[in-house]
Design a protein around this motif. Structure first.
Motif, PDB file in Angstrom:
ATOM      1  N   LYS A  69       0.846  -1.196   0.000  1.00  0.00           N
ATOM      2  CA  LYS A  69       0.000   0.000   0.000  1.00  0.00           C
ATOM      3  C   LYS A  69       0.884   1.250   0.000  1.00  0.00           C
ATOM      4  O   LYS A  69       2.043   1.199   0.377  1.00  0.00           O
ATOM      5  N   LEU A  70       0.289   2.368  -0.370  1.00  0.00           N
ATOM      6  CA  LEU A  70       0.986   3.650  -0.293  1.00  0.00           C
ATOM      7  C   LEU A  70       0.971   4.165   1.142  1.00  0.00           C
ATOM      8  O   LEU A  70       0.118   3.772   1.948  1.00  0.00           O
ATOM      9  N   TYR A  71       1.879   5.055   1.433  1.00  0.00           N
ATOM     10  CA  TYR A  71       1.931   5.695   2.744  1.00  0.00           C
ATOM     11  C   TYR A  71       0.574   6.375   3.000  1.00  0.00           C
ATOM     12  O   TYR A  71       0.006   6.988   2.090  1.00  0.00           O
ATOM     13  N   TRP A  88       8.183   3.164   6.102  1.00  0.00           N
ATOM     14  CA  TRP A  88       6.868   2.607   5.794  1.00  0.00           C
ATOM     15  C   TRP A  88       6.983   1.551   4.695  1.00  0.00           C
ATOM     16  O   TRP A  88       6.481   0.430   4.825  1.00  0.00           O
ATOM     17  N   PHE A  89       7.645   1.925   3.588  1.00  0.00           N
ATOM     18  CA  PHE A  89       7.777   0.987   2.475  1.00  0.00           C
ATOM     19  C   PHE A  89       8.663  -0.204   2.839  1.00  0.00           C
ATOM     20  O   PHE A  89       8.370  -1.332   2.436  1.00  0.00           O
ATOM     21  N   ARG A  90       9.719   0.007   3.594  1.00  0.00           N
ATOM     22  CA  ARG A  90      10.568  -1.107   4.025  1.00  0.00           C
ATOM     23  C   ARG A  90       9.715  -2.147   4.762  1.00  0.00           C
ATOM     24  O   ARG A  90       9.811  -3.349   4.497  1.00  0.00           O
ATOM     25  N   ASP A  91       8.858  -1.683   5.658  1.00  0.00           N
ATOM     26  CA  ASP A  91       7.974  -2.588   6.400  1.00  0.00           C
ATOM     27  C   ASP A  91       6.971  -3.276   5.472  1.00  0.00           C
ATOM     28  O   ASP A  91       6.726  -4.483   5.591  1.00  0.00           O
ATOM     29  N   GLN A  92       6.358  -2.515   4.544  1.00  0.00           N
ATOM     30  CA  GLN A  92       5.377  -3.074   3.609  1.00  0.00           C
ATOM     31  C   GLN A  92       6.013  -4.141   2.718  1.00  0.00           C
ATOM     32  O   GLN A  92       5.439  -5.216   2.520  1.00  0.00           O
ATOM     33  N   LEU A  93       7.195  -3.846   2.183  1.00  0.00           N
ATOM     34  CA  LEU A  93       7.878  -4.792   1.294  1.00  0.00           C
ATOM     35  C   LEU A  93       8.249  -6.064   2.039  1.00  0.00           C
ATOM     36  O   LEU A  93       8.117  -7.173   1.506  1.00  0.00           O
ATOM     37  N   THR A  94       8.703  -5.917   3.260  1.00  0.00           N
ATOM     38  CA  THR A  94       9.064  -7.076   4.088  1.00  0.00           C
ATOM     39  C   THR A  94       7.835  -7.923   4.386  1.00  0.00           C
ATOM     40  O   THR A  94       7.868  -9.152   4.248  1.00  0.00           O
ATOM     41  N   GLU A  95       6.736  -7.289   4.776  1.00  0.00           N
ATOM     42  CA  GLU A  95       5.491  -8.006   5.091  1.00  0.00           C
ATOM     43  C   GLU A  95       4.957  -8.795   3.900  1.00  0.00           C
ATOM     44  O   GLU A  95       4.333  -9.840   4.075  1.00  0.00           O
ATOM     45  N   ASP A 104       6.752 -10.195   1.558  1.00  0.00           N
ATOM     46  CA  ASP A 104       7.778 -11.147   1.097  1.00  0.00           C
ATOM     47  C   ASP A 104       8.489 -10.718  -0.180  1.00  0.00           C
ATOM     48  O   ASP A 104       8.903 -11.569  -0.975  1.00  0.00           O
ATOM     49  N   PHE A 105       8.633  -9.409  -0.389  1.00  0.00           N
ATOM     50  CA  PHE A 105       9.445  -8.932  -1.491  1.00  0.00           C
ATOM     51  C   PHE A 105      10.906  -9.137  -1.106  1.00  0.00           C
ATOM     52  O   PHE A 105      11.281  -9.013   0.058  1.00  0.00           O
ATOM     53  N   LYS A 106      11.757  -9.441  -2.072  1.00  0.00           N
ATOM     54  CA  LYS A 106      13.203  -9.507  -1.866  1.00  0.00           C
ATOM     55  C   LYS A 106      13.746  -8.191  -2.398  1.00  0.00           C
ATOM     56  O   LYS A 106      13.540  -7.860  -3.566  1.00  0.00           O
ATOM     57  N   PHE A 107      14.453  -7.413  -1.564  1.00  0.00           N
ATOM     58  CA  PHE A 107      14.860  -6.078  -2.004  1.00  0.00           C
ATOM     59  C   PHE A 107      16.118  -5.603  -1.285  1.00  0.00           C
ATOM     60  O   PHE A 107      16.491  -6.130  -0.240  1.00  0.00           O
ATOM     61  N   THR A 108      16.721  -4.590  -1.885  1.00  0.00           N
ATOM     62  CA  THR A 108      17.856  -3.889  -1.286  1.00  0.00           C
ATOM     63  C   THR A 108      17.632  -2.396  -1.489  1.00  0.00           C
ATOM     64  O   THR A 108      16.840  -1.983  -2.351  1.00  0.00           O
ATOM     65  N   ALA A 109      18.337  -1.616  -0.703  1.00  0.00           N
ATOM     66  CA  ALA A 109      18.267  -0.161  -0.870  1.00  0.00           C
ATOM     67  C   ALA A 109      18.895   0.198  -2.211  1.00  0.00           C
ATOM     68  O   ALA A 109      19.888  -0.398  -2.631  1.00  0.00           O
ATOM     69  N   GLN A 110      18.281   1.163  -2.880  1.00  0.00           N
ATOM     70  CA  GLN A 110      18.810   1.682  -4.142  1.00  0.00           C
ATOM     71  C   GLN A 110      18.576   3.181  -4.137  1.00  0.00           C
ATOM     72  O   GLN A 110      17.434   3.624  -4.268  1.00  0.00           O
ATOM     73  N   GLY A 111      19.623   3.965  -3.947  1.00  0.00           N
ATOM     74  CA  GLY A 111      19.460   5.402  -3.799  1.00  0.00           C
ATOM     75  C   GLY A 111      18.612   5.666  -2.569  1.00  0.00           C
ATOM     76  O   GLY A 111      18.857   5.116  -1.502  1.00  0.00           O
ATOM     77  N   GLY A 116      14.218  -4.760  -6.306  1.00  0.00           N
ATOM     78  CA  GLY A 116      14.264  -6.190  -6.020  1.00  0.00           C
ATOM     79  C   GLY A 116      13.204  -6.921  -6.798  1.00  0.00           C
ATOM     80  O   GLY A 116      12.906  -6.566  -7.939  1.00  0.00           O
ATOM     81  N   THR A 117      12.608  -7.944  -6.146  1.00  0.00           N
ATOM     82  CA  THR A 117      11.561  -8.730  -6.785  1.00  0.00           C
ATOM     83  C   THR A 117      10.361  -8.855  -5.846  1.00  0.00           C
ATOM     84  O   THR A 117      10.511  -8.870  -4.629  1.00  0.00           O
ATOM     85  N   THR A 118       9.184  -8.958  -6.449  1.00  0.00           N
ATOM     86  CA  THR A 118       7.945  -9.116  -5.689  1.00  0.00           C
ATOM     87  C   THR A 118       7.857 -10.542  -5.158  1.00  0.00           C
ATOM     88  O   THR A 118       8.697 -11.389  -5.474  1.00  0.00           O
ATOM     89  N   ASP A 119       6.808 -10.833  -4.418  1.00  0.00           N
ATOM     90  CA  ASP A 119       6.576 -12.192  -3.925  1.00  0.00           C
ATOM     91  C   ASP A 119       6.357 -13.174  -5.071  1.00  0.00           C
ATOM     92  O   ASP A 119       6.557 -14.374  -4.913  1.00  0.00           O
ATOM     93  N   ASP A 120       5.982 -12.669  -6.271  1.00  0.00           N
ATOM     94  CA  ASP A 120       5.805 -13.502  -7.459  1.00  0.00           C
ATOM     95  C   ASP A 120       7.081 -13.618  -8.282  1.00  0.00           C
ATOM     96  O   ASP A 120       7.093 -14.267  -9.323  1.00  0.00           O
ATOM     97  N   GLY A 121       8.145 -12.922  -7.868  1.00  0.00           N
ATOM     98  CA  GLY A 121       9.413 -12.961  -8.592  1.00  0.00           C
ATOM     99  C   GLY A 121       9.545 -11.925  -9.688  1.00  0.00           C
ATOM    100  O   GLY A 121      10.505 -11.942 -10.454  1.00  0.00           O
ATOM    101  N   ASP A 122       8.587 -10.990  -9.793  1.00  0.00           N
ATOM    102  CA  ASP A 122       8.665  -9.938 -10.801  1.00  0.00           C
ATOM    103  C   ASP A 122       9.573  -8.811 -10.305  1.00  0.00           C
ATOM    104  O   ASP A 122       9.471  -8.392  -9.148  1.00  0.00           O
ATOM    105  N   PRO A 123      10.448  -8.279 -11.164  1.00  0.00           N
ATOM    106  CA  PRO A 123      11.327  -7.188 -10.741  1.00  0.00           C
ATOM    107  C   PRO A 123      10.546  -5.897 -10.479  1.00  0.00           C
ATOM    108  O   PRO A 123       9.580  -5.597 -11.173  1.00  0.00           O
ATOM    109  N   PHE A 124      10.980  -5.146  -9.467  1.00  0.00           N
ATOM    110  CA  PHE A 124      10.351  -3.863  -9.165  1.00  0.00           C
ATOM    111  C   PHE A 124      11.413  -2.840  -8.764  1.00  0.00           C
ATOM    112  O   PHE A 124      12.509  -3.190  -8.339  1.00  0.00           O
ATOM    113  N   THR A 125      11.047  -1.577  -8.921  1.00  0.00           N
ATOM    114  CA  THR A 125      11.835  -0.469  -8.387  1.00  0.00           C
ATOM    115  C   THR A 125      10.883   0.484  -7.685  1.00  0.00           C
ATOM    116  O   THR A 125       9.726   0.641  -8.088  1.00  0.00           O
TER     117      THR A 125
END
Length: 162
Positions: A70-72, A112-119, A121-128, A133-142
């Motif tokens: 979700k958005l902030y 907020w987004f760090r918590d949402q992405l973790t909840e 099951d997105f796999k991600f790293t900080a970028q800028g 990273g990738t979504t729970d379905d394995g699709d790439p996201f930024t």
């Protein structure tokens, strides 16, 4: 053209007609497109063309959901775009992107987004200032975030087919 019409309800649910623009492009045999700006919808395809007005629907942080993220709270949607590009062999190179403005400082929105992405099951790293990273379905996201004045943040999230 048929997949385009199937996406129409999603796009209508994701716009407010004032300040939000929505577009859907389908890369296929009929070069179909759907755009919505200021409450006017245009559908263009090989066999079908239409232009009409729709009621203004307001999208808020509470009713925007992208793979469970979700958005902030209190954020407003600036644009919502869908691009479908099915390639031979079942490969989906389409993408969904949205720009938004959040009424909080960058560090708060990042958390907020760090918590949402973790909840979700997105796999991600900080970028800028955002994440990739990738979504729970394995699709790439930024997710790009930047400060936008005192106590405000602007962002753009994009999810691509894989």
């Amino acid at each position: 053209m048929r997949p385009l019409l199937l996406l129409l309800p999603l796009a209508l649910a994701a716009c407010n007609g004032k300040g939000t623009s929505v577009s859907i492009d389908v890369d296929g045999d009929d070069n179909s497109s759907f755009t919505m700006d200021n409450g006017t919808v245009a559908v263009n395809g090989t066999d079908f063309k239409a232009k009409f007005k729709v009621p203004q629907i307001k999208v808020t942080a509470e009713n925007f959901d992208l793979n469970g993220v979700k958005l902030y709270p209190g954020s407003t949607l600036g644009s919502f775009n869908i691009s479908g590009q099915d390639k031979p062999g079942g490969k989906d190179e389409g993408k969904v992107s949205a720009s938004f403005a959040s009424p909080a400082a960058l560090d708060k929105v990042q958390g907020w987004f760090r918590d949402q992405l973790t909840e979700q099951d997105f796999k991600f790293t900080a970028q800028g200032s955002g994440f990739a990273g990738t979504t729970d379905d394995g699709d790439p996201f930024t997710l790009d975030l930047s400060a936008d004045g005192d106590g405000k943040t602007k962002g753009r999230i994009e999810v691509r087919g894989s």
